[in-house]
Every structure is written in structure tokens, then in C-alpha cells.
Enzyme design. Structure first.
Site, mmCIF file in Angstrom:
data_model
loop_
_atom_site.group_PDB
_atom_site.id
_atom_site.type_symbol
_atom_site.label_atom_id
_atom_site.label_comp_id
_atom_site.label_asym_id
_atom_site.label_seq_id
_atom_site.Cartn_x
_atom_site.Cartn_y
_atom_site.Cartn_z
ATOM 1 N N LYS A 215 -4.499 2.203 1.383
ATOM 2 C CA LYS A 215 -3.437 1.310 0.922
ATOM 3 C C LYS A 215 -3.222 0.140 1.879
ATOM 4 O O LYS A 215 -3.461 0.239 3.087
ATOM 5 C CB LYS A 215 -2.130 2.093 0.754
ATOM 6 C CG LYS A 215 -2.150 3.101 -0.404
ATOM 7 C CD LYS A 215 -2.106 2.417 -1.757
ATOM 8 C CE LYS A 215 -2.183 3.394 -2.932
ATOM 9 N NZ LYS A 215 -0.976 4.183 -3.126
ATOM 10 N N ARG A 254 -4.081 12.450 -2.879
ATOM 11 C CA ARG A 254 -4.962 11.656 -3.744
ATOM 12 C C ARG A 254 -5.794 10.743 -2.840
ATOM 13 O O ARG A 254 -5.241 9.894 -2.124
ATOM 14 C CB ARG A 254 -4.115 10.845 -4.727
ATOM 15 C CG ARG A 254 -4.902 10.096 -5.779
ATOM 16 C CD ARG A 254 -3.971 9.431 -6.783
ATOM 17 N NE ARG A 254 -4.712 8.730 -7.818
ATOM 18 C CZ ARG A 254 -5.139 7.474 -7.722
ATOM 19 N NH1 ARG A 254 -4.898 6.776 -6.624
ATOM 20 N NH2 ARG A 254 -5.812 6.917 -8.715
#
Length: 273
Positions: A215, A254
Site C-alpha cells: 500500500k 490479504r
């Protein structure tokens, strides 16, 4: 279609983007044959679940049609499910979820947080597991100016309300997961605060899924707001954030890099057990 999660470590959910424009690996697995091989590779590396998405949700991403999304995901869902994989469909569209479940998906991962009542109806009828994620705004605009009072309180309230509504509409509580939505309408500080206080989400009583893999907030911490470290150089940062999430109670991670994430998770569990 209840998913049994590992008891000694978080489940590892491998990310399979069947898209041309996802932020980390857009286009790499766009062709069905290549996507299927990638999914099988992740299973071989230790993935417990495969999360298949046919629409990018990166900041600034535009929506695609139901027809296009189905064209992208259904062949991959069907083949991986046929080969015994526990498949999750990453979609905000009820019709895509319905067709993917028919093709073998056992989990619906809805990043819009069940905003569409039709999605609740699909999940209740199918008896599948559903992951409810928090996102402020839409992918096209979510990072323009995220604002919260107390980010943990605000996100918790949304997730609890959505989960409670899903239960009232027939979704079994044992088949509901929640995801605070790291990077979805949140600043660097918001994301760090959520990870630091993840135990507050755990106390809501639902398995917590966390997706920090590659991210941008990690790139900004290592670089700067205007010049973040590129996505393909964020593996170590990803693993560090995943260990924090696991230590604070995450039940599902995830990830893009399954082998590295699985090894880090096993070591974290061995030390903390």
C-alpha cells in the site's frame, strides 16, 4: 459455505488481480490462463484463500461494466474452484457476486461495505462468507481529502452497523468478516492508527481481515508524501505491517507475496504462542 480459518495463525489470502490497471500488478495476470497459473502458484506457496478481482480499486480507478467484470473473473473463478481452491470474489456488484458464487466462489469480498442492499440479499441466499470493508467515498475520489473525527471509532461504527444489518437480513454471523480498509479513504496517520488499535476491531466479535500489501502509505513512510517508495520495493515494509496486524489480532492477511507473508506469519505465531 463457511470458511474454516487456521487456529494457529492468520489465513493467507493471495491477491489475484485480473485487471489491466491495479496499482501493484495491473496487467500481469489479465489473461485467464496466466491468472490461473498464478493462482495455482500461490496455492503451492501456501495461500489458504485466493481473492480474485476484475475491477481495480486503486485510488483514482474508474468503474467497469458488469459484463466486462464477469468476462474477466468467471473463467478464473471456475477453474481455480474446480481445482479445490477456496476462492473469494472481490467485487462491489451483486450480479458479479451471484455469478461468481455459481462458478464456485465461497467468499464475497465487498470493498464498498455492503452499501448495495442487493449484495446482502445475494450473500444471504447463497449462505456464503462475506467480508465487509470500510471505504470512505469511492475509489475515484477516496484519497482526495479523507476526514474523520476518531478514525478507529468512525470505522468501527460503520462496520458494526453494516454487519448488524447483514445479520438482520439473513447473513449468518459466523460467516461475516470485517476489514477496516487500510488505504481506502485514509491518510498515512489514519492507517497507522488503525493498525495500532486493531484489537478494538477484534473486540467487535468478527474475524478481522487486513490488507496492507504494497500500500502507498508504506511507500510514503519510507519515502515521502510527494515521492513514495515504488510499490515493487515495499515487501519488507509490507511484512513489518503484517506482523503488527497479526500481533494485534488479524485473522486473515490479504497479500501479494504469499510465500514471504506465510513464512513471516508462521514465525510470528511460533514466537508469540
Amino acid at each position: 459455505m463457511q470458511i474454516e480459518l487456521p487456529t494457529n495463525r492468520p489465513a493467507i489470502m493471495g491477491i489475484l488481480n485480473v485487471t489491466p490497471d491495479s496499482f501493484s500488478d495491473g496487467g500481469l495476470f489479465f489473461e485467464p490462463e496466466i491468472a490461473i497459473k498464478r493462482g495455482l502458484l500461490m496455492i503451492g506457496e501456501g495461500a489458504d484463500l485466493i481473492d480474485i478481482g476484475g475491477e481495480s480499486t486503486r485510488p483514482g480507478a474508474k468503474s467497469v461494466s458488469i459484463e466486462e467484470e464477469l468476462k474477466r473473473v468467471l473463467p478464473v473463478v471456475f477453474e481455480l474452484a474446480r481445482r479445490g481452491a477456496s476462492v473469494s470474489i472481490d467485487t462491489t456488484k451483486a450480479e458479479v457476486a451471484r455469478e461468481a458464487i455459481s462458478a464456485g466462489a465461497k467468499i464475497v469480498n465487498d470493498v464498498s461495505g455492503l452499501r448495495d442492499p442487493a449484495m446482502i440479499e445475494v450473500c444471504a441466499e447463497a449462505g456464503c462468507t462475506v467480508c465487509i470493508m470500510h471505504m470512505q467515498g469511492k475509489p475515484a475520489t477516496m484519497q482526495s481529502n479523507p476526514l474523520y473525527g476518531d478514525v478507529v471509532r468512525d470505522v468501527k461504527e460503520y462496520l458494526f452497523h453494516a454487519a448488524t444489518l447483514a445479520e438482520k437480513e439473513g447473513v449468518n454471523k459466523d460467516r461475516i468478516w470485517i476489514d477496516p480498509g487500510i488505504g481506502f479513504g485514509k491518510t498515512v496517520e489514519n492507517n497507522c492508527e488503525i493498525l495500532k488499535r486493531l484489537d478494538e476491531f477484534v473486540r467487535l466479535g468478527y474475524p478481522v481481515l487486513v490488507g496492507v500489501s504494497c500500500k502507498s502509505f508504506l511507500g510514503k513512510i519510507l519515502g515521502s508524501e510527494s515521492s513514495p517508495l515504488p510499490a515493487d520495493q515495499r515487501l519488507e515494509a509490507t511484512l513489518a505491517a503484517q506482523v503488527v496486524a497479526q500481533t494485534n489480532g488479524a485473522r486473515i492477511l490479504r497479500v501479494h507475496d504469499v510465500l514471504a507473508a506465510k513464512r513471516a506469519s508462521v514465525i510470528c505465531s511460533a514466537i508469540s504462542s
